[in-house]
Design a protein around this motif. Sequence first.
Motif, short mmCIF file in Angstrom:
data_model
loop_
_atom_site.label_atom_id
_atom_site.label_comp_id
_atom_site.label_asym_id
_atom_site.label_seq_id
_atom_site.Cartn_x
_atom_site.Cartn_y
_atom_site.Cartn_z
N ILE A 110 0.49 -17.56 15.58
CA ILE A 110 1.39 -17.03 14.57
C ILE A 110 1.49 -15.52 14.73
O ILE A 110 0.48 -14.83 14.89
N ASP A 111 2.70 -15.03 14.64
CA ASP A 111 2.96 -13.59 14.68
C ASP A 111 3.81 -13.27 13.46
O ASP A 111 4.95 -13.74 13.35
N VAL A 112 3.26 -12.49 12.52
CA VAL A 112 3.96 -12.23 11.27
C VAL A 112 4.02 -10.74 10.99
O VAL A 112 3.09 -9.99 11.32
N SER A 113 5.13 -10.30 10.40
CA SER A 113 5.30 -8.90 10.03
C SER A 113 5.65 -8.82 8.55
O SER A 113 6.59 -9.50 8.09
N LEU A 114 4.90 -8.01 7.80
CA LEU A 114 5.10 -7.88 6.35
C LEU A 114 5.66 -6.50 6.03
O LEU A 114 5.10 -5.48 6.45
N ASP A 115 6.76 -6.47 5.27
CA ASP A 115 7.34 -5.22 4.78
C ASP A 115 6.77 -4.95 3.39
O ASP A 115 7.08 -5.67 2.43
N VAL A 116 5.94 -3.92 3.28
CA VAL A 116 5.26 -3.66 2.01
C VAL A 116 6.19 -3.04 0.97
O VAL A 116 5.81 -2.91 -0.20
N ASN A 117 7.40 -2.67 1.36
CA ASN A 117 8.37 -2.13 0.41
C ASN A 117 9.18 -3.23 -0.26
O ASN A 117 9.51 -3.15 -1.44
N THR A 119 1.25 -7.77 11.29
CA THR A 119 1.74 -6.41 11.42
C THR A 119 2.21 -5.91 10.06
O THR A 119 3.00 -6.58 9.37
N LEU A 120 1.72 -4.73 9.68
CA LEU A 120 2.14 -4.12 8.41
C LEU A 120 1.79 -2.64 8.42
O LEU A 120 1.21 -2.13 9.39
N ASP A 121 2.14 -1.95 7.35
CA ASP A 121 1.91 -0.52 7.21
C ASP A 121 0.48 -0.14 7.58
O ASP A 121 -0.48 -0.81 7.18
N SER A 122 0.33 0.95 8.31
CA SER A 122 -0.98 1.33 8.85
C SER A 122 -1.96 1.78 7.79
O SER A 122 -3.16 1.91 8.06
N GLU A 123 -1.50 2.04 6.56
CA GLU A 123 -2.43 2.44 5.51
C GLU A 123 -3.23 1.27 4.95
O GLU A 123 -4.23 1.46 4.27
N TYR A 124 -2.82 0.08 5.27
CA TYR A 124 -3.45 -1.11 4.68
C TYR A 124 -4.65 -1.57 5.50
O TYR A 124 -4.63 -1.55 6.73
N VAL A 125 -5.66 -2.03 4.78
CA VAL A 125 -6.80 -2.72 5.38
C VAL A 125 -6.56 -4.22 5.21
O VAL A 125 -6.22 -4.68 4.12
N ASN A 178 -9.21 -6.92 17.64
CA ASN A 178 -8.89 -5.56 18.08
C ASN A 178 -9.37 -4.49 17.10
O ASN A 178 -8.58 -3.70 16.57
N PRO A 179 -10.67 -4.45 16.80
CA PRO A 179 -11.16 -3.49 15.80
C PRO A 179 -10.91 -2.04 16.17
O PRO A 179 -10.63 -1.22 15.29
N ASP A 180 -10.97 -1.72 17.45
CA ASP A 180 -10.77 -0.32 17.85
C ASP A 180 -9.33 0.13 17.64
O ASP A 180 -9.07 1.32 17.42
N GLU A 181 -8.40 -0.81 17.69
CA GLU A 181 -6.99 -0.46 17.54
C GLU A 181 -6.62 -0.22 16.08
O GLU A 181 -5.80 0.64 15.77
N VAL A 182 -7.21 -0.98 15.17
CA VAL A 182 -6.80 -0.88 13.77
C VAL A 182 -7.67 0.08 12.97
O VAL A 182 -7.26 0.57 11.91
N GLY A 183 -8.89 0.31 13.43
CA GLY A 183 -9.72 1.35 12.83
C GLY A 183 -10.27 1.04 11.46
O GLY A 183 -11.48 0.91 11.31
N ARG A 229 -1.85 6.79 10.03
CA ARG A 229 -0.50 6.99 10.56
C ARG A 229 0.49 6.56 9.49
O ARG A 229 1.10 5.50 9.56
N ARG A 230 0.61 7.36 8.45
CA ARG A 230 1.46 7.03 7.33
C ARG A 230 2.88 6.69 7.81
O ARG A 230 3.46 7.41 8.62
N GLY A 231 3.39 5.59 7.28
CA GLY A 231 4.75 5.20 7.62
C GLY A 231 4.86 4.39 8.89
O GLY A 231 5.92 3.87 9.19
N LYS A 232 3.78 4.29 9.66
CA LYS A 232 3.80 3.49 10.88
C LYS A 232 3.07 2.19 10.64
O LYS A 232 2.41 2.00 9.63
N GLU A 233 3.14 1.32 11.62
CA GLU A 233 2.55 -0.01 11.45
C GLU A 233 1.43 -0.25 12.44
O GLU A 233 1.39 0.36 13.52
N LEU A 234 0.55 -1.14 12.05
CA LEU A 234 -0.52 -1.61 12.92
C LEU A 234 -0.46 -3.13 12.98
O LEU A 234 -0.04 -3.80 12.02
#
Length: 622
Positions: free
Chosen positions: A34-41, A209-215, A224-229, A239-244
């Motif tokens: 599954i590959d999903v993308s969530l728009d938090v807005n 995939t969603l906003d990079s501010e989210y855990v 991929n723990p090193d990629e998401v931090g 990276r405010r406004g970008k996605e992870l």
Amino acid sequence: MHKTFLTALALAMSTFASMAAGDSYWQQRAEYNIDVSLDVNTNRYEGSEKIEYYNNSPDTLFNVYFHLYPNAFKPGSMMDVRSRNLPDPDRRVQDRIYNLEEDEYGYLNVTSLSMNGKKLTSEVSGTVLEVTLTKPILPGKKATFSLDFAGQVPKQIRRSGRDNSEGIRYSMTQWFPKMAEYDYQGWHPDPYVAREFHGVWGDFDVKITLDSEYVVAASGYLQNPDEVGHGYAEGEVKRRGKELTWHFKAPDVHDFAWAADPDYTHEVVQVPDGPEVHFFYQPENDTITQNWKVLQGAVTQTFQIMNKEFGKYPWDKYSVIQGGDGGMEYAMATLITGERQIQSLVNVAVHEIAHSWYQMALATNEAKYPWMDEGFTSFAEDVVMDQLLTGSRNNPHAGAYRSYFNIVGTDEEEPLSTPSDYYSTNRGYGTNAYSKGNVFLHQLSYVIGKDTFDEAFKKYFNTYKLKHPTPDDFIRLMEKESGMVLDWYLEHWLSTTNSIDYGISDVNEAGNKTEVVLERIGKMPMPIDVVVTYTDGSKELFYMPLQIMRGEKNETMGLKRTTLEDWPWVYPYYSISINKPKSQIESIEIDPTERLADINKENNLWTGDNNASTYQQQGTER
């Protein structure tokens, strides 16, 4: 032709013998990508899904079904209508679905669907997608389903949703198009009305995939723990406004859940000889933070107790996640509301963790048999809580008995065999699924003996983990381990509302002996333990096996035991002869361990001549 016929007959007989021996068990398998993308807005999400579906059944499949659970959160849905017509609706639901605004609805639409590269036709029926196959799936074959889907996260009402009462942004449970289960009973495309679930065993490979501010906290192992931090590696990705994209894999599970919030604190504890446990919560104040720190120790002990008492947890990770609307179990995780008093926080966590044994590892169809999930889980919860409280309770399951007794004989009492969604009241469902299912187990330890039960119950887990056991599977294993016939116990407790009531009817002196007359008042028969306490302080156990058990338990309570003749269940009375005069008897008691769910304990104890007439009056006239 004659030889061919004989060969076919021999093969058929061999197959039948194999089935009779229990070697014919099979279960379907579904491997998800599954590959999903969530728009938090907008609170909407889009995704693609590929499922390798293995038809391990002996049947040819001409259709398949998918669950679309978020569709329950629309005005007019079955869940909405059901809630508004129950006499005691869940306070979390009531008419809240009916009053949702359009941007608060939940929905899940499959926008494209194919099997093995060829498009399929389908029809949405509430929370179920009905699919007709252009080419059937033959026994022993697999098919690849490809789907695109789009959904909207509903306002948090029940289990799944956004912006719950504690401010958690997303509790993403039952969120994706999920294959319905097919087993020896056929398809199980149950609509989502209120309560329980059933799923296909398999592996999940999920990218979120969603906003990079989210855990993100989820079922499975983060790849991929090193990629998401966030919370998983040293430093943070800001990276405010970008996605992870968070990548998780969950092996040998039948569900996948996740949650996301920008304010999660993430902490990890390693259980000795157990899983790595991840905690995700909002540290709103010092009290909440301190409670979650204490919770970590309680959870560590819980896994250790569960592993010892009931069998080892099958995975290497577990997550306790603040979210949802109370407490709910998922694969390798639970979502619980976290702003609780510490006792409540520990209780709900222990209960949901125990579900990892009795729903996430033993995947009983809880839509049909909720008591095998909730009841068994509640039984284990009582055992764990008692040990966390250093064994301070004489009967850890006493609360379950009280709950069951309170509903016996009322209009809300229904047979335990009632499917989850068909109960007439929430109280009836809750009492049966949680309490009567709990009592079923503790009382069974009375029937077959505690030591035998403890060993058999652990064997049940080890035998059926990662499978779909049924009530018959459970009771047959208990029969094999105890050497008794137990179908009567299952049938009475499951299929009827028959209750248990035994009493001491008469105590009469006969020369230098005492004759005690017991009476079966309730409709459900049981074996009976009677403990006699003499005036010199000594005690003696008199044991009356039930004839239809065809066996005896090996349990003495540390007392001298006299095993009497079997009690045929049609006989309303049974006499015991005690080789001492009544003057040397201090008390006579039916089941002092209180494992017998006797609905009237007032006639279970005789304490001398002053009370004899009372018990004669309470018994039915002979």
